[in-house]
Write an enzyme that holds these catalytic residues in place. Structure first.
Site, mmCIF file in Angstrom:
data_model
loop_
_atom_site.group_PDB
_atom_site.id
_atom_site.type_symbol
_atom_site.label_atom_id
_atom_site.label_comp_id
_atom_site.label_asym_id
_atom_site.label_seq_id
_atom_site.Cartn_x
_atom_site.Cartn_y
_atom_site.Cartn_z
ATOM 1 N N LYS A 163 2.793 -9.535 11.358
ATOM 2 C CA LYS A 163 2.159 -9.435 10.044
ATOM 3 C C LYS A 163 2.478 -10.651 9.189
ATOM 4 O O LYS A 163 3.637 -11.023 9.006
ATOM 5 C CB LYS A 163 2.626 -8.163 9.335
ATOM 6 C CG LYS A 163 1.958 -7.918 7.988
ATOM 7 C CD LYS A 163 2.373 -6.572 7.420
ATOM 8 C CE LYS A 163 1.776 -6.337 6.045
ATOM 9 N NZ LYS A 163 2.103 -5.009 5.483
ATOM 10 N N ARG B 243 -2.254 3.135 13.459
ATOM 11 C CA ARG B 243 -1.183 2.510 14.248
ATOM 12 C C ARG B 243 -1.629 2.427 15.690
ATOM 13 O O ARG B 243 -2.302 3.342 16.202
ATOM 14 C CB ARG B 243 0.120 3.328 14.170
ATOM 15 C CG ARG B 243 0.743 3.411 12.788
ATOM 16 C CD ARG B 243 1.488 2.158 12.452
ATOM 17 N NE ARG B 243 2.136 2.248 11.138
ATOM 18 C CZ ARG B 243 2.827 1.251 10.590
ATOM 19 N NH1 ARG B 243 2.951 0.118 11.219
ATOM 20 N NH2 ARG B 243 3.385 1.410 9.407
ATOM 21 N N ARG C 67 0.831 -1.197 0.000
ATOM 22 C CA ARG C 67 0.000 0.000 0.000
ATOM 23 C C ARG C 67 0.873 1.257 0.000
ATOM 24 O O ARG C 67 1.946 1.286 0.576
ATOM 25 C CB ARG C 67 -0.907 -0.031 1.242
ATOM 26 C CG ARG C 67 -1.952 1.066 1.299
ATOM 27 C CD ARG C 67 -3.011 0.730 2.345
ATOM 28 N NE ARG C 67 -3.973 1.829 2.509
ATOM 29 C CZ ARG C 67 -3.965 2.655 3.542
ATOM 30 N NH1 ARG C 67 -3.077 2.512 4.508
ATOM 31 N NH2 ARG C 67 -4.857 3.611 3.626
#
Length: 323
Positions: free
Chosen positions: A186, A320, A121
């Site tokens: 992740k 975040r 992204r």
């Protein structure tokens, strides 16, 4: 002689003499020695056993279009145009080229063993080492114009999460708007690119999906990350099986999304929200609030300290956790 042919012979994990390898591949023993060195330069671990030969220590998980298609539903097989490549700049870019060349109205799909220009992204580099992860892109068509695409990246996240869970991945979480997480970090991400209208109301979308499968080190990644093999070492992870599962899940999800919109996926996304009830910040820290899930259009909701619930659009910012 292709490196893949040599690695395939060594993939049984047994010791193979240079003489037997040379005979099977129709080359000299010197050529085998040179190719073994190249195999090692590609990141494979090969043990040289004096007086006996070579033994491949690394696990091999080659991409194979036959194995992928053998795990797809028969009706889906007739709808796809699948390319499996050793290397490419990016799978999204390759799908765009498939579309430009003409796919006979089929779903263009590209899977690559490595990418030289993989993207995440906002143009971020997506690390794409050879042979370790899954890099897959699909071209999807939707009717109704761009307005019907609200929440699409979230829908794809749900589809991928469900596919991985069915294969044995536990506790797959989703980070708004397009990241896939395990508790340890992740695991992957989704990049949706709009290609414009083919004709009035008909929209072409390219969905790129990256999943960490066997990756064991990544010194240049600046956030906690995970891989399927690292998180679930007792499971035999196959990139071909994962690819087939994701292709099937995304195809089904896209069809349901086209018929019913985002509402049918909202609850499935909510239960995987890794920001739920956590203090997060947006807009460079200017806006902070507690995560409250998503609204009916896929916007993320933050409850500010003042008690207001503020929607955040995916195209504007990222979120975040406040440290």
């Amino acid at each position: 002689m292709k490196l893949k042919a040599l690695v395939t012979l060594l993939s049984d994990g047994k010791v193979h003499s240079g003489e037997s390898l040379a005979r099977q591949l129709g080359v000299s023993r010197t050529a085998i020695w040179k190719q073994v060195r190249r195999v090692m330069d590609e990141g494979f671990e090969v043990a040289t056993i004096r007086g006996r030969g070579y033994q491949l220590i690394s696990r091999v998980d080659f991409l194979d279009p036959v194995l992928i298609t053998s795990q797809l539903k028969t009706d889906l097989l007739t709808q796809i145009d699948l390319r499996v490549l050793e290397g490419v700049d990016s799978t999204n870019a390759e799908v765009f080229r498939q579309i430009a060349e003409g796919c006979d109205s089929k779903i263009p799909i590209t899977i690559a063993d490595s990418q030289t220009a993989g993207r995440g992204r906002r143009g971020r580099i997506w690390r794409s080492p050879r042979g370790e992860n899954l890099y897959l892109s699909m071209g999807l068509i939707f009717h109704g114009g761009f307005s019907v695409l609200d929440g699409l990246s979230l829908v794809l996240g749900v589809a991928v999460a469900e596919a991985l869970e069915a294969l044995g991945a536990p506790d797959v979480g989703l980070k708004w708007p397009n990241d896939i997480f395990l508790p340890s970090g992740k695991l992957g991400g989704i990049l949706v690119e709009l290609q414009g209208e083919l004709q009035e109301g008909v929209v072409q979308v390219i969905a790129g999906i990256g999943i960490n499968v066997h990756m064991s080190k990544a010194d240049d990644v600046d956030q906690p990350w995970s891989s399927l093999a690292g998180a679930c070492p007792d499971t035999e992870w196959s990139r071909n099986q994962i690819a087939a599962a994701i292709i099937g899940a995304v195809s089904d999800a896209a069809e349901l999304f086209s018929r019913e919109g985002f509402s049918g996926f909202r609850n499935s996304w909510q239960k995987r929200d890794i920001y739920h009830d956590r203090l997060v910040q947006a807009r460079g820290g200017e806006l902070k609030g507690v995560g409250c899930g998503i609204d009916g259009n896929g916007n993320y909701l933050l409850r500010t300290p003042e008690g207001d619930v503020v929607p955040i659009r995916a195209g504007e910012i990222s979120l975040r956790v406040v440290s």
